[in-house]
Design a protein around this motif. Structure first.
Motif, PDB file in Angstrom:
ATOM      1  N   LYS A  87       3.639   8.828  -6.277  1.00  0.00           N
ATOM      2  CA  LYS A  87       4.750   7.562  -6.490  1.00  0.00           C
ATOM      3  C   LYS A  87       5.350   7.625  -5.010  1.00  0.00           C
ATOM      4  O   LYS A  87       5.675   8.427  -4.423  1.00  0.00           O
ATOM      5  N   PRO A  88       5.906   6.358  -4.639  1.00  0.00           N
ATOM      6  CA  PRO A  88       6.454   6.362  -3.256  1.00  0.00           C
ATOM      7  C   PRO A  88       7.713   7.359  -3.032  1.00  0.00           C
ATOM      8  O   PRO A  88       7.990   7.991  -2.353  1.00  0.00           O
ATOM      9  N   GLU A  89       8.284   7.544  -4.341  1.00  0.00           N
ATOM     10  CA  GLU A  89       9.518   8.743  -4.375  1.00  0.00           C
ATOM     11  C   GLU A  89       8.967  10.070  -4.075  1.00  0.00           C
ATOM     12  O   GLU A  89       9.929  11.153  -4.052  1.00  0.00           O
ATOM     13  N   ASP A  90       7.652  10.414  -4.029  1.00  0.00           N
ATOM     14  CA  ASP A  90       7.027  11.676  -3.729  1.00  0.00           C
ATOM     15  C   ASP A  90       7.115  12.069  -2.367  1.00  0.00           C
ATOM     16  O   ASP A  90       6.624  12.928  -1.833  1.00  0.00           O
ATOM     17  N   THR A  91       7.287  11.034  -1.503  1.00  0.00           N
ATOM     18  CA  THR A  91       7.231  10.870  -0.034  1.00  0.00           C
ATOM     19  C   THR A  91       8.256  12.118   0.462  1.00  0.00           C
ATOM     20  O   THR A  91       9.388  12.090  -0.158  1.00  0.00           O
ATOM     21  N   ALA A  92       7.857  13.096   1.022  1.00  0.00           N
ATOM     22  CA  ALA A  92       8.513  14.274   1.476  1.00  0.00           C
ATOM     23  C   ALA A  92       7.646  15.077   2.534  1.00  0.00           C
ATOM     24  O   ALA A  92       6.673  14.952   2.530  1.00  0.00           O
ATOM     25  N   VAL A  93       8.223  15.901   3.282  1.00  0.00           N
ATOM     26  CA  VAL A  93       7.703  17.039   3.589  1.00  0.00           C
ATOM     27  C   VAL A  93       7.603  18.356   2.643  1.00  0.00           C
ATOM     28  O   VAL A  93       8.710  18.596   2.110  1.00  0.00           O
ATOM     29  N   TYR A  94       6.405  18.793   2.298  1.00  0.00           N
ATOM     30  CA  TYR A  94       6.009  19.665   1.267  1.00  0.00           C
ATOM     31  C   TYR A  94       5.645  21.317   1.857  1.00  0.00           C
ATOM     32  O   TYR A  94       5.219  21.130   2.940  1.00  0.00           O
ATOM     33  N   TYR A  95       6.773  21.934   1.337  1.00  0.00           N
ATOM     34  CA  TYR A  95       6.698  23.457   1.981  1.00  0.00           C
ATOM     35  C   TYR A  95       6.146  24.414   0.937  1.00  0.00           C
ATOM     36  O   TYR A  95       6.345  24.206  -0.404  1.00  0.00           O
ATOM     37  N   CYS A  96       5.409  25.186   1.039  1.00  0.00           N
ATOM     38  CA  CYS A  96       4.942  26.483   0.415  1.00  0.00           C
ATOM     39  C   CYS A  96       5.766  27.550   0.778  1.00  0.00           C
ATOM     40  O   CYS A  96       6.199  27.871   1.875  1.00  0.00           O
ATOM     41  N   ALA A  97       6.031  28.273  -0.292  1.00  0.00           N
ATOM     42  CA  ALA A  97       6.972  29.511   0.054  1.00  0.00           C
ATOM     43  C   ALA A  97       6.593  30.622  -1.022  1.00  0.00           C
ATOM     44  O   ALA A  97       6.044  30.434  -2.022  1.00  0.00           O
ATOM     45  N   ALA A  98       7.067  32.001  -0.491  1.00  0.00           N
ATOM     46  CA  ALA A  98       6.917  33.134  -1.390  1.00  0.00           C
ATOM     47  C   ALA A  98       7.868  33.834  -1.500  1.00  0.00           C
ATOM     48  O   ALA A  98       8.812  34.051  -0.667  1.00  0.00           O
ATOM     49  N   ILE A 104       9.441  34.054 -11.810  1.00  0.00           N
ATOM     50  CA  ILE A 104       9.302  32.815 -10.993  1.00  0.00           C
ATOM     51  C   ILE A 104      10.769  32.173 -10.772  1.00  0.00           C
ATOM     52  O   ILE A 104      11.459  32.242 -11.798  1.00  0.00           O
ATOM     53  N   TYR A 105      10.952  31.495  -9.828  1.00  0.00           N
ATOM     54  CA  TYR A 105      12.316  30.811  -9.433  1.00  0.00           C
ATOM     55  C   TYR A 105      12.076  29.528  -9.086  1.00  0.00           C
ATOM     56  O   TYR A 105      11.104  29.323  -8.137  1.00  0.00           O
ATOM     57  N   SER A 106      12.981  28.566  -9.509  1.00  0.00           N
ATOM     58  CA  SER A 106      12.499  27.257  -9.064  1.00  0.00           C
ATOM     59  C   SER A 106      13.507  26.921  -7.698  1.00  0.00           C
ATOM     60  O   SER A 106      13.236  25.689  -7.167  1.00  0.00           O
ATOM     61  N   SER A 107      14.264  27.521  -7.532  1.00  0.00           N
ATOM     62  CA  SER A 107      15.345  27.250  -6.584  1.00  0.00           C
ATOM     63  C   SER A 107      14.843  27.730  -5.154  1.00  0.00           C
ATOM     64  O   SER A 107      14.402  29.017  -4.870  1.00  0.00           O
ATOM     65  N   PRO A 108      14.897  26.998  -3.952  1.00  0.00           N
ATOM     66  CA  PRO A 108      14.429  27.474  -2.974  1.00  0.00           C
ATOM     67  C   PRO A 108      15.087  28.430  -2.199  1.00  0.00           C
ATOM     68  O   PRO A 108      14.551  29.189  -1.531  1.00  0.00           O
ATOM     69  N   SER A 109      16.324  28.900  -2.787  1.00  0.00           N
ATOM     70  CA  SER A 109      17.246  29.696  -1.973  1.00  0.00           C
ATOM     71  C   SER A 109      16.838  31.310  -2.448  1.00  0.00           C
ATOM     72  O   SER A 109      17.019  31.963  -1.688  1.00  0.00           O
ATOM     73  N   GLN A 110      15.737  31.181  -3.497  1.00  0.00           N
ATOM     74  CA  GLN A 110      15.407  32.444  -3.934  1.00  0.00           C
ATOM     75  C   GLN A 110      13.965  32.814  -3.384  1.00  0.00           C
ATOM     76  O   GLN A 110      13.482  33.974  -3.497  1.00  0.00           O
ATOM     77  N   TYR A 111      13.548  32.059  -2.319  1.00  0.00           N
ATOM     78  CA  TYR A 111      12.124  32.177  -1.568  1.00  0.00           C
ATOM     79  C   TYR A 111      12.585  32.936   0.041  1.00  0.00           C
ATOM     80  O   TYR A 111      13.510  31.889   0.542  1.00  0.00           O
ATOM     81  N   ASN A 112      11.920  33.793   0.300  1.00  0.00           N
ATOM     82  CA  ASN A 112      12.427  34.258   1.738  1.00  0.00           C
ATOM     83  C   ASN A 112      10.918  34.074   2.626  1.00  0.00           C
ATOM     84  O   ASN A 112      11.256  34.120   3.830  1.00  0.00           O
ATOM     85  N   TYR A 113       9.905  33.678   2.226  1.00  0.00           N
ATOM     86  CA  TYR A 113       8.713  33.274   3.327  1.00  0.00           C
ATOM     87  C   TYR A 113       8.488  31.986   3.034  1.00  0.00           C
ATOM     88  O   TYR A 113       8.316  31.273   1.674  1.00  0.00           O
ATOM     89  N   TRP A 114       8.318  31.073   4.369  1.00  0.00           N
ATOM     90  CA  TRP A 114       8.326  29.698   4.190  1.00  0.00           C
ATOM     91  C   TRP A 114       6.983  29.247   5.087  1.00  0.00           C
ATOM     92  O   TRP A 114       6.991  30.093   6.291  1.00  0.00           O
ATOM     93  N   GLY A 115       6.207  28.312   4.788  1.00  0.00           N
ATOM     94  CA  GLY A 115       5.366  27.836   5.589  1.00  0.00           C
ATOM     95  C   GLY A 115       5.877  26.727   6.601  1.00  0.00           C
ATOM     96  O   GLY A 115       7.295  26.350   6.410  1.00  0.00           O
ATOM     97  N   GLN A 116       5.264  25.989   7.373  1.00  0.00           N
ATOM     98  CA  GLN A 116       5.872  25.088   8.266  1.00  0.00           C
ATOM     99  C   GLN A 116       6.128  23.763   7.780  1.00  0.00           C
ATOM    100  O   GLN A 116       6.802  22.925   8.505  1.00  0.00           O
TER     101      GLN A 116
END
Length: 124
Positions: A87-98, A104-116
Motif C-alpha cells: 500500500k502507499p502507506e508502506d512507503t518508508a526506509v526499511y531497516y534491518c536490526a539485530a 524478541i522485541y518490537s521496539s527499535p530502541s531495544q536493538y543495537n545493530y542496524w543496517g543502512q
C-alpha cells in the motif's frame, strides 16, 4: 564485527510485492533477534516484523499482518521480509536490526545493530 546489509527495496505499484533481504555477518544467528523496522520523514521509526530463528518466534505489526512474512536462511545468515499487497502507506526506509537476546522485541530502541536502510516506495 556485526554487520547488516539490506537490499531489495525499490518502486512498486500498490498491490505489488517486494522482498527485502538482510545479509548478516559477525554473529551467530541463533543467539539474536532480527527485526525489520521502517521510518518516514518526520515520524518515529516503527517495528514491522521481528523473529528469532532459534525458536521460530515472530512478531508482526498489526498494519502488516497477513501481508508481510519474515523468514530466515540460517545457512546464509540472511533474513527476508516478503511484502505482498503493498500500500502507499508502506512507503518508508526499511531497516534491518539485530540484538543479542533470548526473546524478541518490537521496539527499535531495544536493538543495537542496524543496517543502512533500503527505500521502499509504493505508488498509488
Amino acid at each position: 564485527e556485526v554487520q547488516l546489509v539490506e537490499s531489495g527495496g525499490g518502486l512498486v505499484q500498490a498491490g505489488g510485492s517486494l522482498r527485502l533481504s538482510c545479509a548478516a555477518s559477525g554473529f551467530t544467528f541463533d543467539d539474536y533477534a532480527i527485526g525489520w523496522f521502517r521510518q518516514v520523514p518526520g515520524k518515529e521509526r516503527e517495528g514491522v516484523s521481528c523473529m528469532r530463528s532459534s525458536d521460530g518466534s515472530t512478531y508482526y505489526a498489526d498494519s502488516v499482518k497477513g501481508r508481510f512474512t519474515i523468514s530466515s536462511d540460517n545457512a546464509n545468515n540472511t533474513v527476508y521480509l516478503q511484502m505482498n499487497s503493498l500500500k502507499p502507506e508502506d512507503t518508508a526506509v526499511y531497516y534491518c536490526a539485530a540484538r543479542f537476546t533470548s526473546t524478541i522485541y518490537s521496539s527499535p530502541s531495544q536493538y543495537n545493530y542496524w543496517g543502512q536502510g533500503t527505500q521502499v516506495t509504493v505508488s498509488s
